[in-house]
Write a protein that holds these residues in place. Structure first.
Motif, mmCIF file in Angstrom:
data_model
loop_
_atom_site.group_PDB
_atom_site.id
_atom_site.type_symbol
_atom_site.label_atom_id
_atom_site.label_comp_id
_atom_site.label_asym_id
_atom_site.label_seq_id
_atom_site.Cartn_x
_atom_site.Cartn_y
_atom_site.Cartn_z
ATOM 1 N N LEU A 8 -2.187 2.582 6.929
ATOM 2 C CA LEU A 8 -3.590 2.791 7.304
ATOM 3 C C LEU A 8 -4.382 1.497 7.128
ATOM 4 C CD1 LEU A 8 -4.490 6.323 5.867
ATOM 5 C CD2 LEU A 8 -3.172 5.707 7.893
ATOM 6 N N LEU A 12 -6.433 -0.552 10.089
ATOM 7 C CA LEU A 12 -7.843 -0.939 10.001
ATOM 8 C C LEU A 12 -8.012 -2.439 10.201
ATOM 9 C CD1 LEU A 12 -9.021 1.336 7.031
ATOM 10 C CD2 LEU A 12 -9.660 1.554 9.441
ATOM 11 N N GLN A 26 -13.025 3.115 10.505
ATOM 12 C CA GLN A 26 -12.664 4.193 9.582
ATOM 13 C C GLN A 26 -12.901 5.565 10.207
ATOM 14 O OE1 GLN A 26 -15.138 2.798 6.353
ATOM 15 N NE2 GLN A 26 -13.379 2.138 5.160
ATOM 16 N N LEU A 29 -10.246 6.174 12.805
ATOM 17 C CA LEU A 29 -8.935 6.432 12.203
ATOM 18 C C LEU A 29 -8.867 7.856 11.645
ATOM 19 C CD1 LEU A 29 -6.139 5.448 11.497
ATOM 20 C CD2 LEU A 29 -7.075 4.379 9.434
ATOM 21 N N LEU A 30 -9.911 8.288 10.976
ATOM 22 C CA LEU A 30 -9.945 9.678 10.480
ATOM 23 C C LEU A 30 -9.827 10.666 11.638
ATOM 24 C CD1 LEU A 30 -12.755 9.345 7.786
ATOM 25 C CD2 LEU A 30 -10.368 9.927 7.334
ATOM 26 N N ARG A 40 -14.244 8.473 3.908
ATOM 27 C CA ARG A 40 -13.742 7.100 3.786
ATOM 28 C C ARG A 40 -13.008 6.883 2.463
ATOM 29 N NH1 ARG A 40 -19.217 4.150 4.860
ATOM 30 N NH2 ARG A 40 -18.011 2.231 4.890
ATOM 31 N N TRP A 42 -11.005 8.937 1.099
ATOM 32 C CA TRP A 42 -9.634 9.413 1.328
ATOM 33 C C TRP A 42 -8.796 8.295 1.955
ATOM 34 C CZ3 TRP A 42 -6.296 9.870 5.412
ATOM 35 C CH2 TRP A 42 -5.171 10.692 5.222
ATOM 36 N N LEU A 43 -9.380 7.552 2.887
ATOM 37 C CA LEU A 43 -8.650 6.450 3.507
ATOM 38 C C LEU A 43 -8.251 5.404 2.473
ATOM 39 C CD1 LEU A 43 -10.623 5.794 6.822
ATOM 40 C CD2 LEU A 43 -8.328 6.756 6.605
ATOM 41 N N HIS A 46 -5.348 6.480 0.473
ATOM 42 C CA HIS A 46 -4.098 6.612 1.231
ATOM 43 C C HIS A 46 -3.808 5.358 2.061
ATOM 44 C CE1 HIS A 46 -5.014 10.809 0.275
ATOM 45 N NE2 HIS A 46 -3.737 11.066 0.464
ATOM 46 N N ASP A 47 -4.315 4.205 1.608
ATOM 47 C CA ASP A 47 -4.225 3.022 2.473
ATOM 48 C C ASP A 47 -2.797 2.521 2.681
ATOM 49 O OD1 ASP A 47 -3.837 1.956 -0.027
ATOM 50 O OD2 ASP A 47 -5.334 0.356 0.167
#
Length: 283
Positions: A8, A12, A26, A29-30, A40, A42-43, A46-47
């Motif tokens: 992820l 980005l 972001q 991507l979600l 954001r 959560w991103l 989980h990057d």
């Protein structure tokens, strides 16, 4: 690592190379991940997760569309406004945070009234009317738009959010039954030859441009509003960053009192309003 399955964080970074602001990337991507409400944070947590190739392709395609000016709201089909998640598409204007200034002002005006009647002209996605209804349950909101397509979007938002706004197809106040305690509008206000319009080609032109000086629609609303306002009622208008003085002059010329402007979060005079006098003074 297999280049077809970026993390992820790497995805980005790819979006950044395409020129996208981080928040846009972001949100896209979600959306591509099917987790639009994850947030954001959560991103970030989980990057190092990897993207499926199909999801990655979909994300890059969204980024490329954003890079040529398509609004994030149209790409994801949603936009938050005044705490409400609205569904939006190319039939309506992408709601801007600046417009929340207009909602704040309208709420101040109707707060003391038992059952205020409010018209939102050029409602588009329904953003202003729905925000007012959500904050003032006892208000009677009428959302007006000349576009049947826009009204379909607004009505769907009202139904999904469970807000009892009424709708009418009309050109500003033509055929609309008053009187109202407040009339609010975010009308088209960009001059028709303004170079900024070139960057807004994905949005409906009729919701953006308004004559050579951008004031045609504001002038029309200001002329129609007095016959539809209760004595003491207010007309509130959003306008361009450099139009406050011109709009104040228009309202004063129509006979409005207490004409004044309000700044948006950036400190720009974004909205101008006036009160229809309780009694006309005899000259």
């Amino acid at each position: 690592m297999n280049q077809t399955t970026p993390t992820l964080a790497q995805a980005l970074a790819q979006a950044h190379t395409l020129g996208l602001p981080r928040i846009d990337a972001q949100l896209l991507l979600l959306h591509a991940l099917g987790r639009p409400d994850a947030g954001r944070a959560w991103l970030l947590a989980h990057d190092t997760d990897t993207l499926e190739p199909g999801t990655h392709d979909a994300f890059i395609a969204l980024c490329q569309r954003r890079a040529v000016g398509e609004p994030v709201a149209y790409l994801t089909g949603r936009k938050e406004f005044y705490g409400l998640m609205l569904q939006v598409d190319a039939r309506v204007l992408d709601p801007r945070p600046d417009t929340e200034t207009l909602v704040d002002w309208a709420l101040e005006i109707i707060a003391p009234l038992a059952s205020p009647r409010v018209a939102d002209l050029g409602t588009g996605s329904g953003a202003i009317a729905l925000a007012l209804q959500s904050q003032c349950a006892n208000a009677q909101l009428l959302a007006v738009d000349a576009s049947a397509d826009a009204l379909a979007v607004a009505q769907a938002n009202a139904q999904r959010l469970g807000l009892s706004v009424q709708f009418q197809q009309a050109n500003w106040l033509a055929g609309v039954q008053g009187p109202f305690d407040a009339i609010v509008s975010n009308p088209p206000y960009i001059p028709s030859a303004d170079p900024h319009l070139a960057a807004l080609t994905h949005e409906p032109l009729q919701a953006l441009a308004s004559g050579a000086d951008g004031l045609d629609d504001i002038q029309a609303i200001a002329a129609q509003a007095p016959a539809h306002l209760r004595p003491g009622g207010w007309l509130l208008l959003e306008h361009g960053y450099d139009q406050a003085a011109a709009v104040q002059a228009l309202l004063a010329a129509q006979g409005f009192a207490q004409v004044q402007s309000r700044n948006d979060l950036a400190g720009i005079a974004r909205c101008t309003g006036g009160q229809w006098p309780l009694a006309q003074t005899v000259k």
